[in-house]
Design an enzyme around this catalytic site. Sequence first.
Site, short mmCIF file in Angstrom:
data_model
loop_
_atom_site.label_atom_id
_atom_site.label_comp_id
_atom_site.label_asym_id
_atom_site.label_seq_id
_atom_site.Cartn_x
_atom_site.Cartn_y
_atom_site.Cartn_z
N ARG A 58 0.80 -1.21 0.00
CA ARG A 58 0.00 0.00 0.00
C ARG A 58 0.84 1.28 0.00
NH1 ARG A 58 -2.89 -3.94 1.90
NH2 ARG A 58 -0.94 -4.46 2.89
N THR A 59 1.82 1.34 0.89
CA THR A 59 2.53 2.61 1.07
C THR A 59 3.28 2.98 -0.21
OG1 THR A 59 2.71 2.11 3.41
CG2 THR A 59 4.12 3.86 2.57
N LYS A 76 27.05 -3.63 -0.79
CA LYS A 76 28.52 -3.46 -0.85
C LYS A 76 29.06 -2.75 0.38
CE LYS A 76 28.19 -2.92 -5.87
NZ LYS A 76 28.24 -1.95 -6.97
N ARG A 120 11.48 4.00 3.37
CA ARG A 120 11.08 2.95 4.33
C ARG A 120 12.31 2.09 4.62
NH1 ARG A 120 5.87 -1.00 4.41
NH2 ARG A 120 4.98 0.94 5.14
N HIS A 179 5.34 5.66 11.63
CA HIS A 179 4.77 5.53 10.28
C HIS A 179 3.79 6.69 10.09
CE1 HIS A 179 3.40 3.92 6.59
NE2 HIS A 179 3.08 2.69 6.93
C1 NCD Z 1 1.82 -1.24 8.13
C2 NCD Z 1 3.32 -1.10 8.33
O1 NCD Z 1 4.08 -1.24 7.36
O2 NCD Z 1 3.69 -0.82 9.45
N1 NCD Z 1 1.48 -1.44 6.79
C3 NCD Z 1 1.12 -0.36 6.04
O3 NCD Z 1 1.94 0.48 5.73
N2 NCD Z 1 -0.18 -0.21 5.74
C4 NCD Z 1 1.19 -2.24 9.02
C5 NCD Z 1 1.72 -3.65 9.02
O4 NCD Z 1 2.65 -3.99 8.30
O5 NCD Z 1 1.16 -4.44 9.80
#
Ligand code: NCD
Length: 295
Positions: free
Chosen positions: A56-57, A86, A107, A135
């Site tokens: 999703r992100t 590396k 991320r 997040h």
């Molecule tokens: C979440 C995350 O990556 O923390 N996912 C997301 O971005 N919607 C929640 C999860 O992974 O459980």
Amino acid sequence: MKLSHLLSSEQLSNPELLDELLESASFMEQNEKTGNQPQTLTGKIIACLFFESSTRTRLSFEAATLKLGAKVIDMQSGMESSSTVKGESLEDTIKIVSGYADCIILRHPGEGTAERAAKVSSVPIINAGDGGNQHPTQTLLDLYTIKKEVGTFENLHIAFGLDPKHSRTIKSLALVLSKYKGLRASKDLLSQLESKGAKVEEAFDLSPGLDAHIFYINRLQGERFENPKEFENNRKKLVLTADMLKNKKVRIMNPLPRIDEMETSVDDSPNALYFKQAKNGLYVRMALLHKVLNS
Ligand code: NCD
């Protein structure tokens, strides 16, 4: 107001910034519905650097970029595919990419990596998840969903579970709302919430969540358990079903992905908000890109 980077959900505690972003997301959503989206980011390049898995992100950031007329460069599975293999440092990677792109979506499994990146970057950094820490863009879409579906952030009774200990989404959202009832949250998170005046209660089954305004349910975060056996022993212990929601008003939110914390039977319940919630990620990420690139 200016927004140089989005590193922590606590930045969203600023009402002026939050209102502006939520209003802008609503504008983006309306524009999508009328098919008339101003291409305000034409000529810009957004870099999506993902050192941890994502559906999703990453894809909603990429879609948001394209919808506003900008272009994407991306790195998936950065731990295996980039010069990190590396031995290149995160700082060097960010210095290089900030010479190629106008904004970096990062991320990474390491806590505090977004802060480290912002220290050396010449372009805005958006934290798309740093390990078990934060997040904030998920928080923004959660807040947008609550505003749209419930109408207020005041005096909400929110239950968080099943894994407040390892979840960055629960930590990030709870720190902004700081008024919630709620594997156990860390002592540190509980005391941070209490110091902000939140009334916190712990529960060990699902029933208190069913009487809340919102039950924000999540999967056990298997990748962050120190002991994999503890994960296996705890998963499937508590599972939300459609039957449990009969005659209940509680709204069910879930940052997703789901594993086994919630049956698919819940999807057809009017209480389920999570697919709408995921869709809202697109609008808030459009609003955020527009904001940081026009600050
Ligand atoms: C979440 C995350 O990556 O923390 N996912 C997301 O971005 N919607 C929640 C999860 O992974 O459980």
